[in-house]
Design a protein around this motif. Structure first.
Motif, mmCIF file in Angstrom:
data_model
loop_
_atom_site.group_PDB
_atom_site.id
_atom_site.type_symbol
_atom_site.label_atom_id
_atom_site.label_comp_id
_atom_site.label_asym_id
_atom_site.label_seq_id
_atom_site.Cartn_x
_atom_site.Cartn_y
_atom_site.Cartn_z
ATOM 1 N N GLY A 163 7.814 0.033 -8.677
ATOM 2 C CA GLY A 163 7.636 -1.414 -8.673
ATOM 3 C C GLY A 163 8.460 -2.093 -7.605
ATOM 4 N N VAL A 164 9.706 -1.644 -7.454
ATOM 5 C CA VAL A 164 10.578 -2.208 -6.414
ATOM 6 C C VAL A 164 10.008 -1.916 -5.031
ATOM 7 C CG1 VAL A 164 12.849 -2.022 -5.350
ATOM 8 C CG2 VAL A 164 12.649 -2.188 -7.828
ATOM 9 N N GLU A 165 9.522 -0.693 -4.824
ATOM 10 C CA GLU A 165 8.913 -0.340 -3.541
ATOM 11 C C GLU A 165 7.697 -1.215 -3.265
ATOM 12 O OE1 GLU A 165 7.953 3.782 -3.750
ATOM 13 O OE2 GLU A 165 9.999 4.434 -3.312
ATOM 14 N N PHE A 166 6.871 -1.422 -4.300
ATOM 15 C CA PHE A 166 5.667 -2.236 -4.142
ATOM 16 C C PHE A 166 6.022 -3.676 -3.796
ATOM 17 C CE2 PHE A 166 2.379 -5.044 -5.811
ATOM 18 C CZ PHE A 166 1.257 -4.537 -5.172
ATOM 19 N N LEU A 167 6.927 -4.273 -4.541
ATOM 20 C CA LEU A 167 7.296 -5.667 -4.289
ATOM 21 C C LEU A 167 7.983 -5.851 -2.942
ATOM 22 C CD1 LEU A 167 8.500 -6.809 -7.817
ATOM 23 C CD2 LEU A 167 6.397 -7.438 -6.634
ATOM 24 N N ALA A 168 8.886 -4.946 -2.602
ATOM 25 C CA ALA A 168 9.577 -5.062 -1.315
ATOM 26 C C ALA A 168 8.599 -4.928 -0.157
ATOM 27 C CB ALA A 168 10.670 -4.002 -1.215
ATOM 28 N N SER A 169 7.684 -3.973 -0.253
ATOM 29 C CA SER A 169 6.717 -3.808 0.837
ATOM 30 C C SER A 169 5.737 -4.968 0.880
ATOM 31 C CB SER A 169 5.980 -2.471 0.708
ATOM 32 O OG SER A 169 5.263 -2.409 -0.504
ATOM 33 N N ALA A 170 5.422 -5.577 -0.280
ATOM 34 C CA ALA A 170 4.538 -6.743 -0.286
ATOM 35 C C ALA A 170 5.200 -7.938 0.399
ATOM 36 C CB ALA A 170 4.148 -7.101 -1.719
ATOM 37 N N VAL A 171 6.483 -8.144 0.138
ATOM 38 C CA VAL A 171 7.203 -9.243 0.782
ATOM 39 C C VAL A 171 7.301 -9.016 2.291
ATOM 40 C CG1 VAL A 171 9.466 -10.358 0.980
ATOM 41 C CG2 VAL A 171 8.487 -9.919 -1.274
ATOM 42 N N ILE A 172 7.651 -7.807 2.679
ATOM 43 C CA ILE A 172 7.746 -7.479 4.106
ATOM 44 C C ILE A 172 6.381 -7.621 4.771
ATOM 45 C CG2 ILE A 172 8.188 -5.611 5.749
ATOM 46 C CD1 ILE A 172 10.372 -4.652 3.775
ATOM 47 N N GLY A 173 5.337 -7.120 4.114
ATOM 48 C CA GLY A 173 3.984 -7.243 4.655
ATOM 49 C C GLY A 173 3.555 -8.685 4.803
ATOM 50 N N GLY A 174 3.898 -9.530 3.818
ATOM 51 C CA GLY A 174 3.554 -10.945 3.907
ATOM 52 C C GLY A 174 4.228 -11.627 5.078
ATOM 53 N N CYS A 175 5.509 -11.341 5.258
ATOM 54 C CA CYS A 175 6.244 -11.924 6.389
ATOM 55 C C CYS A 175 5.666 -11.464 7.721
ATOM 56 C CB CYS A 175 7.717 -11.556 6.305
ATOM 57 S SG CYS A 175 8.577 -12.311 4.919
ATOM 58 N N ILE A 176 5.362 -10.176 7.820
ATOM 59 C CA ILE A 176 4.812 -9.654 9.070
ATOM 60 C C ILE A 176 3.405 -10.196 9.310
ATOM 61 C CG2 ILE A 176 4.023 -7.540 10.207
ATOM 62 C CD1 ILE A 176 6.452 -6.146 9.007
ATOM 63 N N GLY A 177 2.590 -10.306 8.261
ATOM 64 C CA GLY A 177 1.249 -10.866 8.414
ATOM 65 C C GLY A 177 1.285 -12.306 8.890
ATOM 66 N N ILE A 225 3.800 1.734 -1.511
ATOM 67 C CA ILE A 225 4.272 1.047 -0.305
ATOM 68 C C ILE A 225 3.086 0.539 0.507
ATOM 69 C CG2 ILE A 225 5.447 1.369 1.898
ATOM 70 C CD1 ILE A 225 7.361 3.258 0.427
ATOM 71 N N GLY A 226 2.073 1.371 0.674
ATOM 72 C CA GLY A 226 0.897 0.978 1.456
ATOM 73 C C GLY A 226 0.134 -0.163 0.824
ATOM 74 N N ALA A 227 -0.072 -0.097 -0.492
ATOM 75 C CA ALA A 227 -0.807 -1.163 -1.179
ATOM 76 C C ALA A 227 -0.019 -2.470 -1.149
ATOM 77 C CB ALA A 227 -1.104 -0.754 -2.612
ATOM 78 N N GLY A 228 1.270 -2.386 -1.375
ATOM 79 C CA GLY A 228 2.094 -3.592 -1.333
ATOM 80 C C GLY A 228 2.115 -4.213 0.044
ATOM 81 N N PHE A 229 2.290 -3.388 1.061
ATOM 82 C CA PHE A 229 2.333 -3.898 2.428
ATOM 83 C C PHE A 229 0.994 -4.500 2.818
ATOM 84 C CE2 PHE A 229 1.894 -3.598 7.003
ATOM 85 C CZ PHE A 229 3.075 -4.168 7.441
ATOM 86 N N ALA A 230 -0.096 -3.791 2.532
ATOM 87 C CA ALA A 230 -1.423 -4.285 2.906
ATOM 88 C C ALA A 230 -1.743 -5.596 2.198
ATOM 89 C CB ALA A 230 -2.480 -3.236 2.581
ATOM 90 N N GLY A 231 -1.438 -5.667 0.907
ATOM 91 C CA GLY A 231 -1.691 -6.903 0.166
ATOM 92 C C GLY A 231 -0.857 -8.058 0.693
ATOM 93 N N GLY A 232 0.417 -7.812 0.902
ATOM 94 C CA GLY A 232 1.291 -8.853 1.439
ATOM 95 C C GLY A 232 0.894 -9.270 2.837
#
Length: 106
Positions: free
Chosen positions: A10-24, A91-98
């Motif tokens: 869960g932490v990996e998913f949320l962290a990668s989603a936040v990072i992905g959102g910022c990068i997007g 990590i991939g799903a969180g990043f892609a979604g974010g």
């Protein structure tokens, strides 16, 4: 036996989603600015070329891009494949979604 920690996933998913959102978000802003800069530069170069001020050999300029190749380094790590797949998916799903949310909002 495979040990899967749902909290860590869960932490990996949320962290990668936040990072992905910022990068997007940043990607869309930078892409807009870059498109404007490149467009203005190409218009200026084409104008100067049409006036005979600048001569550009477009064939020679693009010839360096034809023969490029990339190497693919691989590394071996001793982990169970299920752990590796779960970590990669979260990590991939969180990043892609974010990234998609950030890019859409940007």
């Amino acid at each position: 036996m495979v040990e899967v920690d749902p909290t860590a996933l869960g932490v990996e998913f949320l962290a990668s989603a936040v990072i992905g959102g910022c990068i997007g978000f940043a990607t869309k802003k930078v892409a807009k600015l870059l498109a404007i800069v490149v467009g203005v530069e190409l218009m200026a170069v084409r104008y100067l070329e049409s006036q005979g001020i600048v001569t550009i050999d477009w064939h020679r300029l693009s010839a360096g891009l034809v023969g490029t190749s990339a190497t693919d380094p691989t590394a071996s790590v001793d982990t169970h494949w299920i752990e590796s797949v779960l970590s990669t998916l979260t990590i991939g799903a969180g990043f892609a979604g974010g990234f998609l949310i950030g890019y859409h909002r940007g």
